[in-house]
Design a protein around this motif. Structure first.
Motif, PDB file in Angstrom:
ATOM      1  N   CYS A 178       0.837  -1.185   0.000  1.00 22.56           N
ATOM      2  CA  CYS A 178       0.000   0.000   0.000  1.00 22.56           C
ATOM      3  C   CYS A 178       0.880   1.246   0.000  1.00 22.56           C
ATOM      4  O   CYS A 178       1.840   1.343   0.755  1.00 22.56           O
ATOM      5  N   CYS A 205       0.134   2.995   3.753  1.00 27.87           N
ATOM      6  CA  CYS A 205       0.476   2.357   5.020  1.00 27.87           C
ATOM      7  C   CYS A 205       1.474   1.217   4.853  1.00 27.87           C
ATOM      8  O   CYS A 205       1.852   0.578   5.817  1.00 27.87           O
ATOM      9  N   CYS A 246      -4.381  -0.458  -0.138  1.00 29.00           N
ATOM     10  CA  CYS A 246      -5.006  -1.650   0.411  1.00 29.00           C
ATOM     11  C   CYS A 246      -6.484  -1.432   0.670  1.00 29.00           C
ATOM     12  O   CYS A 246      -7.244  -2.374   0.797  1.00 29.00           O
ATOM     13  N   CYS A 251      -7.276   4.258   2.659  1.00 32.39           N
ATOM     14  CA  CYS A 251      -5.904   4.668   2.387  1.00 32.39           C
ATOM     15  C   CYS A 251      -5.851   5.512   1.124  1.00 32.39           C
ATOM     16  O   CYS A 251      -5.190   6.543   1.071  1.00 32.39           O
TER      17      CYS A 251
END
Ligand SMILES: [Zn+2]
Length: 100
Positions: A22, A25, A45, A49
């Protein structure tokens, strides 16, 4: 060249690494999980996000002045933006502002 490395472990040569995790994150993205793309090259993800990245980008771009086209398909903010209105009126001529 191997077409698919199913037990790909720690090599960065089989797949472009930007699709491995991702963007926000850094959570690992498996091929079986949903990947939310943004701007064609940034995987996330989750929608959360991605949304955060979109917001960061938009904040950045607003600061730099709005230059080129961006399409954020799903901006749903609960923020009430009264100050944004005058901004929008100016910027909308360039065709780049997505208004929530
Ligand atoms: Zn994430």
């Amino acid at each position: 060249m191997r077409p698919s490395a199913s037990h790909y472990a720690g090599g960065e040569y089989n797949r472009p690494h930007f699709l491995d995790s991702c963007t926000l994150c850094q959570k690992h993205l498996s091929q079986n999980s949903d990947i939310y793309m943004y701007r064609g090259n940034a995987p996330f993800c989750s929608q959360e996000c991605r949304q955060e990245q979109i917001e960061m980008d938009e904040a950045k771009e607003k600061r730099w002045k709005i230059s080129s086209s961006k399409r954020s398909s799903s901006v749903r903010q609960s923020k009430d933006s009264t100050t944004e209105e005058s901004d929008t009126n100016k910027a909308v001529r360039t065709g780049t502002v997505a208004v929530a």
